[in-house]
Design an enzyme around this catalytic site. Structure first.
Site, PDB file in Angstrom:
ATOM      1  N   LYS A 110       0.848  -1.188   0.000  1.00 54.47           N
ATOM      2  CA  LYS A 110       0.000   0.000   0.000  1.00 54.47           C
ATOM      3  C   LYS A 110       0.884   1.238   0.000  1.00 54.47           C
ATOM      4  CE  LYS A 110      -3.775   1.971   2.846  1.00 54.47           C
ATOM      5  NZ  LYS A 110      -4.572   1.712   4.073  1.00 54.47           N
ATOM      6  N   SER A 189      -9.504   1.830   3.402  1.00 53.46           N
ATOM      7  CA  SER A 189      -8.627   2.568   2.497  1.00 53.46           C
ATOM      8  C   SER A 189      -7.693   1.671   1.699  1.00 53.46           C
ATOM      9  CB  SER A 189      -7.794   3.568   3.306  1.00 53.46           C
ATOM     10  OG  SER A 189      -6.935   2.904   4.214  1.00 53.46           O
ATOM     11  N   SER A 213      -9.907  -0.648   7.469  1.00 47.68           N
ATOM     12  CA  SER A 213      -9.257  -0.440   6.175  1.00 47.68           C
ATOM     13  C   SER A 213      -8.613  -1.676   5.573  1.00 47.68           C
ATOM     14  CB  SER A 213      -8.207   0.676   6.284  1.00 47.68           C
ATOM     15  OG  SER A 213      -8.852   1.908   6.456  1.00 47.68           O
TER      16      SER A 213
END
Length: 515
Positions: A110, A189, A213
């Site tokens: 990420k 996210s 997330s």
């Protein structure tokens, strides 16, 4: 000759058709290795028997990204050194060196995890483009030491959705798209890692969670997400929100793959010393792989809290699927205890939780982000105030008219952890102790089971772990998951249950790219 321009809907359908077709050509004619849905164990077997090399594997994933990313926007940036890393892994293997299950395996991170290489680390924001980190994030350093190939950075909801923005959108990455139903929520996210894992754009991926997330995007993209106990994995070098709640965890296609990644990234880090020292006591001797047990549900006490599996939230058809899964758990030896209460009034407790969490996170974000920015070797912005100013100066690129930046502005107005913030944190601690923690101990539960990421806030405020596993697909083909959560350090028993459930149900199927 004039360029042919398809209408947007037709172009999307054409891309979706091309993406679906890409799944039909994933077996190497030369070696017979099946790249599609390849697990870490299958990859290592391919390395051992000569049917696969790291270089070939990296080329496959780079090709997948090139084909699918124009549609899915799951990857912000690929590593220009990925093929060189793969060649090095192949050379090491040729000399007999092996560093464990992730040696030579491509990993997407990420885009809030620092890497000291030619990749950017930006949390999806243009404000941090070109910034230079001092060192690898703790988890990235562990991956490199294990011989993994850093394939690139996956997209995310900008600033890990603290801004917040539309789920899965960032100024750098654009709008991440759910590969099962293109109009469905990819969730955030960590949308990029989840979508990339689901669509076979990487062997394994890493995400982060402050509250939901990892669990939410894993659930809605039919993959496995592990949210570890806070401190079990280092947050050093990760663009932060809250040191109380932030955690780094794997998002993969199978429980076993996620556990292989977890085994590599856990452990003490002097740059995140306080949290990792405390949590290191939970790491089992011999690692987590030994808890991948087919009989992992046998003898487990599983609690089903009231207020989560409701017809109002999910409808009769989906609830029948969930009830079938509870029956499966019983058939495999679990004692499933239904109709238990986390709190006497779930809705009221959630309102109190969210309001106090928001107060705490705003102050923690400002302090943590400013500390992260101050440690960079170079950055276009040096404080949260600079980020707010940057967005104001670039309203089109950062889509201020659509999303604004109210949470960033509110965070900027805070002045540390004062009496209000301390009271909010104390209230969160009480909610956790009197709620989920008390419930688990009162009923001697090994886990509570809930839909998707619906209980993520209860796990978040207590720093507790959870694992989500694919559970099914709704009438439109959108995936949904089932979540096993427990007290700090419960990863071994959660892995046992999640793996046994996965093997008993085998729900996951490949994306359909429905328009």
């Amino acid at each position: 000759m004039a360029q042919l321009r398809l209408p947007l809907a037709a172009a999307t359908m054409a891309l979706a058709a091309a993406a679906a077709a890409a799944f039909c050509c994933c077996c190497s004619a030369a070696t017979g290795f099946e790249f599609n849905e390849a697990t870490v164990d299958a990859i290592q077997l391919g390395f051992s028997n000569g049917s696969l090399t790291s270089t070939t594997l990296v080329r496959f994933y780079l090709d997948r990204i090139a084909r699918l990313n124009p549609l899915l926007h799951a990857v912000i940036e690929v590593n220009p050194d990925a093929l060189a890393q793969a060649a090095r892994a192949d050379a090491e293997r040729a000399t007999g060196r092996r560093c464990g299950p992730l040696h030579g395996v491509p990993v997407l991170l990420k885009d809030n995890m620092a890497t000291r290489d030619r990749l950017n680390t930006t949390a999806g924001s243009l404000a941090l483009l070109g910034s230079v980190v001092r060192r690898d994030a703790g988890v990235a350093a562990r991956l490199r030491a294990a011989g993994a190939v850093i394939l690139g950075k996956a997209s995310l909801s900008e600033w890990s959705n603290f801004r917040p923005v539309k789920s899965g959108w960032s100024a750098r990455g654009g709008q991440t798209v759910n590969p099962y139903v293109l109009s469905a929520d990819p969730c955030g996210s960590s949308s990029g890692p989840a979508v990339a894992a689901a669509a076979n754009m990487a062997a394994v991926t890493l995400g982060t969670e402050t509250d939901g997330s990892i669990l939410c995007p894993a659930s809605l993209n039919s993959v496995v997400g592990i949210k570890p106990t806070v401190g079990l994995t280092s947050r050093a070098g990760v663009i932060p929100i809250s040191p109380r709640q932030d955690t780094v965890g794997p998002i993969c296609r199978t429980v076993s793959d996620a556990v292989h990644v977890l085994d590599v990234i856990v452990g003490f880090d002097e740059l995140d010393a306080e949290a990792t020292r405390v949590a290191s006591k939970y790491i089992p001797s011999g690692g987590y792989g030994r808890f991948l047990r087919m009989d992992g549900l046998k003898g487990k006490r599983v609690g089903i809290p009231n207020g989560f599996f409701t017809e109002g939230a999910y409808g009769k058809t989906q609830l029948r699927v969930y009830q079938k899964h509870l029956s499966t758990m019983r058939k495999h030896g679990a004692l499933v205890i239904e109709n238990i209460n986390i709190t006497t009034n779930l809705s009221a407790a959630q309102d109190v939780l969210y309001s106090n969490e928001n107060i705490a996170l705003q102050a923690e974000f400002k302090l943590s982000l400013n500390a992260y920015l101050s440690d960079l070797l170079y950055s276009p912005v040096h404080s949260l105030a600079d980020v707010v100013a940057f967005n104001n100066a670039h309203p089109v690129e950062e889509r201020l008219q659509d999303f604004g930046q109210p949470d960033l502005i509110a965070a900027q107005k805070t002045n540390g952890i004062g009496p209000v913030e301390k009271a909010a944190i104390q209230r969160l601690n009480e909610l956790s102790a009197d709620g989920l923690e008390n419930l688990m101990r009162m009923h001697q539960l090994d886990a509570i089971v809930t839909p998707n990421s619906d209980a993520s806030s209860f796990f978040a405020i207590g720093g507790m772990p959870a694992i989500t596993v694919p559970a099914g697909y709704d009438g439109h083909g959108v995936p949904f998951g089932i979540c096993f959560g427990g007290l700090k350090g419960y990863e071994p028993r959660l892995i046992e249950m999640a793996y046994a459930f996965e093997q008993a149900t085998k729900v996951r199927r490949m994306p359909s790219f429905k328009t």
